[in-house]
Design an enzyme around this catalytic site. Structure first.
Site, mmCIF file in Angstrom:
data_model
loop_
_atom_site.group_PDB
_atom_site.id
_atom_site.type_symbol
_atom_site.label_atom_id
_atom_site.label_comp_id
_atom_site.label_asym_id
_atom_site.label_seq_id
_atom_site.Cartn_x
_atom_site.Cartn_y
_atom_site.Cartn_z
ATOM 1 N N ASP A 66 3.997 -25.914 13.739
ATOM 2 C CA ASP A 66 4.262 -24.488 13.948
ATOM 3 C C ASP A 66 4.363 -24.161 15.440
ATOM 4 O O ASP A 66 5.054 -23.213 15.829
ATOM 5 C CB ASP A 66 3.146 -23.667 13.287
ATOM 6 C CG ASP A 66 3.660 -22.370 12.688
ATOM 7 O OD1 ASP A 66 4.844 -22.057 12.888
ATOM 8 O OD2 ASP A 66 2.866 -21.668 12.037
ATOM 9 N N SER B 94 11.170 -16.215 16.458
ATOM 10 C CA SER B 94 9.730 -15.921 16.486
ATOM 11 C C SER B 94 9.461 -14.600 17.201
ATOM 12 O O SER B 94 9.893 -14.390 18.343
ATOM 13 C CB SER B 94 8.987 -17.055 17.202
ATOM 14 O OG SER B 94 7.704 -16.596 17.611
ATOM 15 N N ARG C 43 0.819 -1.227 0.000
ATOM 16 C CA ARG C 43 0.000 0.000 0.000
ATOM 17 C C ARG C 43 0.848 1.270 0.000
ATOM 18 O O ARG C 43 0.381 2.335 -0.362
ATOM 19 C CB ARG C 43 -0.924 0.001 1.213
ATOM 20 C CG ARG C 43 -0.146 -0.014 2.513
ATOM 21 C CD ARG C 43 -0.987 -0.009 3.747
ATOM 22 N NE ARG C 43 -0.106 -0.272 4.882
ATOM 23 C CZ ARG C 43 -0.406 -0.075 6.133
ATOM 24 N NH1 ARG C 43 -1.598 0.355 6.448
ATOM 25 N NH2 ARG C 43 0.449 -0.342 7.095
ATOM 26 N N LYS D 36 -1.233 -21.271 17.791
ATOM 27 C CA LYS D 36 0.179 -21.508 18.177
ATOM 28 C C LYS D 36 0.876 -20.196 18.523
ATOM 29 O O LYS D 36 1.831 -20.188 19.311
ATOM 30 C CB LYS D 36 0.920 -22.295 17.093
ATOM 31 C CG LYS D 36 1.163 -21.560 15.774
ATOM 32 C CD LYS D 36 2.410 -20.729 15.763
ATOM 33 C CE LYS D 36 2.425 -19.796 14.565
ATOM 34 N NZ LYS D 36 3.581 -18.888 14.562
ATOM 35 N N THR E 183 7.634 -22.101 16.837
ATOM 36 C CA THR E 183 7.584 -20.756 17.426
ATOM 37 C C THR E 183 7.704 -20.754 18.950
ATOM 38 O O THR E 183 8.026 -19.726 19.520
ATOM 39 C CB THR E 183 6.328 -19.988 16.971
ATOM 40 O OG1 THR E 183 5.276 -20.885 16.727
ATOM 41 C CG2 THR E 183 6.578 -19.231 15.721
#
Ligand SMILES: NC(=O)C1=CN([C@@H]2O[C@H](COP(=O)(O)OP(=O)(O)OC[C@H]3O[C@@H](n4cnc5c(N)ncnc54)[C@H](O)[C@@H]3O)[C@@H](O)[C@H]2O)C=CC1
Ligand SMILES: O=C(CO)COP(=O)(O)O
Length: 320
Positions: A238, A248, A32, A185, A242
């Site tokens: 996942d 993460s 954007r 998660k 993480t």
């Protein structure tokens, strides 16, 4: 050569653009911000992926209408921006496969990404692409496996279009379970970061991950997901990544909370809004989510970490 459009040129959108372009796809990458697009055109780099060049077959644009040229559109804006993005641009994207690449639950509506897509683009085919994958790993061409979930018969074709020799997609029709795996998660990654930041130890972290997974399963099943999905890449896979990696952002945010340290609020931490959204949904539906509720309480300053830990440990003893 199939053409793929990607909305959102943050770390993940740009990494997917690199991976797909390197595998020969024609990619249109939308952001954007005109200044960001001008900079990427000049340097052929995304600031979130330093040292990684955007291949020639990645076209950069600020025109959302250009996304409609793709046979498939990947939506890689953050979860809390997805609804607004589709309200603004959904009309040009409707009628084609729209693949959510964001992880979370929309705080305003309590909906996941596929429901947000369906609400804004009723003629689109909603799908989800998620699983254990750091953007930097994907951008560097390291081997990665993800789940591509789509309830429509077009799922196998999407799997082909979005797989590369190093990006291996497993297919599912369980969009609810797949998107909830990725959303929940992140909440557990924050909790895991809190545990480590507060010095509670690795044994406590293992217990947290295990009980957190039980809680993820409980919530997802109550919402119609299949248990096997949560045991896959986009749940267990996942969760492991993480909750145990300092790469993460959710983990690092939790660790800063645990240490009482500053954390840059500009960094995308999807688990924070999702913890609030899921805690509210679970409470309304009578689903026991003690870890998620504790994370929401700590984030909102309604409980100290010591109080949250004490409350979790003083719950009635029960069967596993
Ligand atoms: N970074 C990673 O390693 C991975 C990220 N994801 C998921 O991808 C999604 C996006 O995360 P990242 O790319 O890492 O975040 P990021 O923080 O690197 O980039 C987010 C991008 O979205 C743009 N953005 C924010 N609000 C917007 C809006 N209203 N409209 C349009 N664009 C907007 C920002 O300008 C920025 O370019 C998240 O849901 C995340 O969980 C998934 C797998 C890996
Ligand atoms: O989802 C991710 C890896 O699969 C990225 O995790 P963070 O958003 O916590 O950095």
């Amino acid at each position: 050569m199939s053409s793929i459009s990607i909305a959102g040129a943050g770390a993940f959108g740009a990494a997917l653009a690199v991976a797909l372009a390197q595998a020969g796809r024609k990619v249109t990458l939308w952001a954007r911000d005109p200044a960001q697009v001008a900079q990427m055109r000049e340097t052929r780099e995304n600031p979130r992926l330093p040292g990684v060049l955007l291949p020639e077959n990645v076209t950069l644009t600020t025109e959302a209408a250009a996304l409609a040229g793709g046979a498939v559109v990947l939506l890689a804006v953050p979860m809390q921006a997805l609804s607004g993005f589709l309200q603004e641009h959904g009309a040009v994207l409707d009628g084609r496969p729209l693949v959510a690449c964001c992880k979370g639950v929309d705080l305003a509506s309590g909906l996941g990404p596929t429901a947000i897509i369906a609400r804004n683009c009723p003629a689109a085919t909603p799908a989800v692409l998620t699983g254990p994958s750091f953007a930097t790993d994907i951008a560097q061409g390291l081997p990665t496996a993800l789940t591509l979930a789509c309830a429509d018969p077009v799922g196998p074709a999407l799997q082909e279009q979005l797989s590369t020799p190093v990006l291996r997609l497993y297919r599912s029709t369980d969009t609810t379970g797949t998107e909830l795996g990725g959303a929940l998660k992140n909440v557990m990654a924050i909790a895991s970061g809190i545990v480590m930041g507060a010095g509670l130890g690795e044994s406590a972290r293992a217990a947290l991950i295990t009980r957190g997974f039980a809680e993820m399963l409980r919530f997802a099943r109550a919402r119609g997901a299949e248990a096997e999905t949560l045991a896959g890449l986009s749940g267990f896979g996942d969760l492991v990544l993480t909750c145990t990696s300092e790469q993460s952002r959710n983990f690092r945010y939790g660790r800063a909370l645990g240490q009482g340290a500053y954390f840059d609020p500009r960094i995308t931490v999807e688990g924070a809004a999702t913890a609030r959204a899921v805690a509210a949904l679970a409470q309304a539906q009578g689903i026991d989510m003690p870890v998620t509720a504790s994370v929401a309480h700590v984030i909102d300053g309604r409980r100290s970490i010591a109080e949250a830990v004490k409350a979790l440990l003083s719950r009635p003893l029960k069967e596993e």
